[in-house]
Enzyme design. Structure first.
Site, PDB file in Angstrom:
ATOM      1  N   GLU A   1       1.062  -0.523  -5.165  1.00 56.17           N
ATOM      2  CA  GLU A   1       0.100   0.540  -5.403  1.00 56.17           C
ATOM      3  C   GLU A   1       0.920   1.825  -5.503  1.00 56.17           C
ATOM      4  O   GLU A   1       1.238   2.449  -4.497  1.00 56.17           O
ATOM      5  CB  GLU A   1      -0.927   0.642  -4.276  1.00 56.17           C
ATOM      6  CG  GLU A   1      -2.041   1.623  -4.609  1.00 56.17           C
ATOM      7  CD  GLU A   1      -2.435   2.528  -3.447  1.00 56.17           C
ATOM      8  OE1 GLU A   1      -3.376   3.318  -3.612  1.00 56.17           O
ATOM      9  OE2 GLU A   1      -1.794   2.451  -2.373  1.00 56.17           O
TER      10      GLU A   1
ATOM     11  N   ASP B   1       0.829  -1.209   0.000  1.00 58.06           N
ATOM     12  CA  ASP B   1       0.000   0.000   0.000  1.00 58.06           C
ATOM     13  C   ASP B   1       0.863   1.259   0.000  1.00 58.06           C
ATOM     14  O   ASP B   1       1.942   1.302   0.592  1.00 58.06           O
ATOM     15  CB  ASP B   1      -0.894  -0.024   1.244  1.00 58.06           C
ATOM     16  CG  ASP B   1      -1.808   1.167   1.335  1.00 58.06           C
ATOM     17  OD1 ASP B   1      -2.653   1.332   0.447  1.00 58.06           O
ATOM     18  OD2 ASP B   1      -1.663   1.949   2.293  1.00 58.06           O
TER      19      ASP B   1
END
Length: 731
Positions: free
Chosen positions: A460, A407
């Protein structure tokens, strides 16, 4: 009071011991040699009498104040002994003395920790059950170890000592900053924390950073985890995974938040309900939003306090193992979101762990992410980097994960991420790149791929940072795949337009092919696109319900035929009408109606058929990452809002995608084709079975030797409004 000074504790050391600020309590408690033999000391809070059981004798110890008991022995050879502790009302226990045992971390462990290279950190830090064989029998207990280099003292507190920090002070293992103790009798299920005496003289009770189990929030204590008794059954899956290049294999990912898939869901119910749902709907992988322990459910798991503990709100670690195993048994890979970018400021967790900026960078310009109210890891510190790299390995090793989606990578790479002038600190060259974070990501990816072949790592990353998916040997970050955020933004922007305006935005839907092969991509319609006022995918489609459904079907047909892997958040696969809310289940009512009156069931059926067709069709995945797998037929027809292209598989089999994104049908639309023959219609998003208009289309079209679109062969087709058709060449 003992008269022999060798039995006593020097006043200065005694004062530090009583305040739990001593770095070496084992130097005074336990057994020690003296000039006259040896001495045993123990501190037993609330005891009325303490005896030493040694050489078949019961020897009464002498109290010397402050709950400290002592006895002198004539023999200077180390004995094996037990303590019998008498408490009020006739209660007594016989225990081994934890201060008798040597450190449970060896010098090599400490060296690796100091170097930041201990790849099995969870086996030496945290709470680990241990058994020792002694002459008086087996001693079972738990070793505790924690990194807190700037603490004045550290003690284990728990339900086994009424949370009193004076019973079990730990010893410091030299310059490593690791504190350690073995406590006999502490079994799995015991609740504990570390009482840390900071340099400011403040006691702070901290959850164990390495805890492998916790109590369910809002509780914040750590739990001594039992040794896993789970017997894995996925040996064939794990062996087969090693030989698969996942980046050129089918990957259709169902992104899922366990707590809101269905309210009340847990690891066990997901095993019973989610697994058959994924099988029926043809998804190849599931990606869980973070399952590591997090106190605030509204963070969806992205503010982690227990990096080594599957959240207890949904079950036990072994129950999570069973869920992964069941998914593997049904040929579904398992990814988990991993959050090494930042962590919350909760006073009982990682933040200012020993009273100083330990896990976080000490300069707020690098150590805080103010937008999120969190701390940022100090990626340049060996022990912090080790904590995170080992954590990635832990999830792969202990839970057989097939991938980690990392993330907020952009927030790690750029020192000025979401910061204004004066709020960030340049690197040594004056730039904005966080080279410590770059090295950390490279180390993580290289180590995961080396130790767990077949596991993928997915970034990401929302910027144009170069070589995200290039190998670390080539100076890349080393990720297997990267989310294509540019494709996602352009696609959603384009599809939200009324078809009448798309004439002016044709470049937005074709631009992704300019860079489609610069990285290895995942095409994500993730949770981030259906929260915070963005609405659902359904609500972003223009027009009435019929047009919304047609828009979604066309968008998904375009997505599956575009180079790249697919990811779709739960509920998007049927066009959930409402925005996602983690406090409620996804809107299953959308697909509870009777067909054919329910557009959502039609969208869901299309996604199901696309998934099954996709995984059986090499043209749709086997050359995702090379221009050899894609060929434009028509990319410039902005007047009709039409795209046409061929996907090529490594087997040489082509697949034609014809995409009409206008609000009007086009009759007798001619397209050139790279090969002559019969092209069979295999998917039509406008089919009545999906809730479309159901206009009859020719099932097999034969090419004609008419030059068109720079091809020698061509066909004429009917293109229904807002639809995608896929054709395969009959061989």
């Amino acid at each position: 009071m003992a008269s022999n000074p060798q039995l006593l504790i020097p006043d200065a050391d005694r004062a530090r011991l009583l305040e739990c600020k001593h770095h070496a309590p084992h130097d005074f408690y336990g057994w020690h040699v003296t000039s006259e033999g040896s001495v045993i000391r123990t501190r037993q809070l609330g005891a009325e009498k303490v005896e030493v059981l040694i050489h078949n004798e019961h020897l009464e110890m002498e109290p010397i104040g402050d709950d400290i008991w002592v006895i002198g022995l004539d023999d200077d050879r180390a004995p094996d002994y037990r303590l019998r502790v008498h408490y009020p009302f006739g209660n007594q226990v016989i225990i081994a003395d934890g201060y008798y045992f040597l450190p449970t971390l060896g010098s090599f462990d400490l060296h690796l920790i100091n170097e930041g290279r201990h790849e099995r950190l969870w086996e030496v830090l945290g709470a680990n059950l241990r058994t020792y064989q002694t002459s008086l029998g087996e001693v079972r207990g738990t070793s505790f170890a924690v990194w807190a280099p700037n603490a004045q003292g550290v003690a284990v507190v728990g339900d086994f000592c009424s949370w009193n920090p004076n019973q079990y002070p730990m010893r410091s293992l030299g310059s490593t900053g690791v504190w350690e103790i073995f406590i006999p009798g502490i079994e799995a299920g015991a609740q504990y924390k570390f009482a840390v005496q900071t340099v400011d003289g403040v006691r702070v009770d901290k959850a164990d950073p390495m805890a492998r189990q916790t109590l369910a929030p809002p509780e914040t204590v750590s739990v001594v985890a039992a040794e896993s008794t789970y017997e894995w059954k996925d040996g064939d899956w794990m062996q087969r995974r090693v030989g698969i290049d996942a980046t050129n294999a089918p990957m259709s990912v169902y992104e899922c938040h366990i707590g809101s898939w269905k309210q009340g869901a847990n690891y066990n119910t997901m095993r019973e309900e989610l697994v058959p749902y994924l099988v029926e709907n043809g998804f190849t992988h599931v990606e869980f939003l973070p399952v590591a322990e997090h106190p605030f459910g509204g963070s969806w798991g992205y503010q982690v306090t227990g990096y080594y503990a599957p959240t207890a709100r949904w079950g036990t670690p072994d129950e999570f193992r069973a869920l992964v195993d069941e998914l593997h048994a049904n040929n579904i890979g398992v990814f988990v979101d991993w959050v090494p970018a930042h962590f919350p400021k909760d006073a009982w967790a990682l933040g200012r762990f020993d009273g100083t900026a330990l896990y976080e960078h000490p300069d707020w310009r690098r150590g805080e992410q103010k937008d999120w109210g969190t701390y940022v890891f100090n990626f340049g510190r060996n022990e912090v980097r080790n904590f995170l790299v080992a954590n990635a390995l832990y999830w792969c090793e202990e839970f057989h994960l097939d991938g980690l989606r990392v993330d907020a990578v952009a927030s790690m790479l750029y020192l000025d991420y979401s910061r204004t002038e004066g709020e960030w600190l340049p690197n040594s060259q004056g730039g904005r790149e966080n080279w410590d974070a770059v090295k950390f990501l490279q180390e993580t990816n290289a180590t995961v791929h080396r130790t767990h072949p077949g596991v993928v790592t997915i970034a990401e990353e929302s910027t144009a940072w170069p070589s995200v998916t290039a190998q670390t040997a080539a100076d890349g970050l080393g990720f297997s795949l990267k989310w294509n955020m540019g494709w996602m933004n352009d696609t959603l922007e384009y599809f939200s337009l009324d078809p009448i305006h798309r004439y002016y935005h044709h470049n937005e839907i074709t631009f992704s092919l300019v860079y489609a092969f610069s990285e290895r991509y995942v095409l994500p319609f993730s949770h981030d696109e259906v929260v915070h006022g963005k609405g659902s995918l359904w609500s972003r489609m223009p027009g009435d319900d019929w047009n919304k459904a047609a828009g979604l079907r066309a968008m998904f047909g375009y997505m599956y035929s575009h180079p790249g892997k697919q990811l779709m958040f739960m509920g998007c696969n049927w066009g959930q009408t409402t925005e996602w809310d983690e406090a409620n289940s996804i809107n299953w009512d959308n697909v509870s109606g009777e067909w054919p009156h329910d557009y959502h069931r039609g969208v869901e059926r299309l996604v199901r058929d696309l998934n099954h067709f996709y995984r059986d069709t090499p043209a749709m995945f086997s050359q995702d990452n090379t221009p050899l797998g894609f060929q434009w037929v028509k990319g410039d027809d902005h007047e009709h809002n039409v795209l046409a292209y061929v996907r090529w598989g490594t087997d040489g089999q082509p697949l034609l995608a014809v995409v009409n994104l206008s609000g009007a049908s086009h009759s007798n639309y001619r397209l050139g084709l790279p090969e002559a023959g019969d092209w069979e219609l295999v998917i039509n998003t406008d089919d009545a079975i999906y809730g479309g208009a159901g206009n009859p289309l020719i099932e097999t079209v034969k090419t004609e030797p008419t030059e068109w679109d720079n091809f020698a062969q061509s066909v004429t087709l009917h293109l229904p409004a807002m639809s995608v058709q896929l054709y395969k060449l009959a061989r």
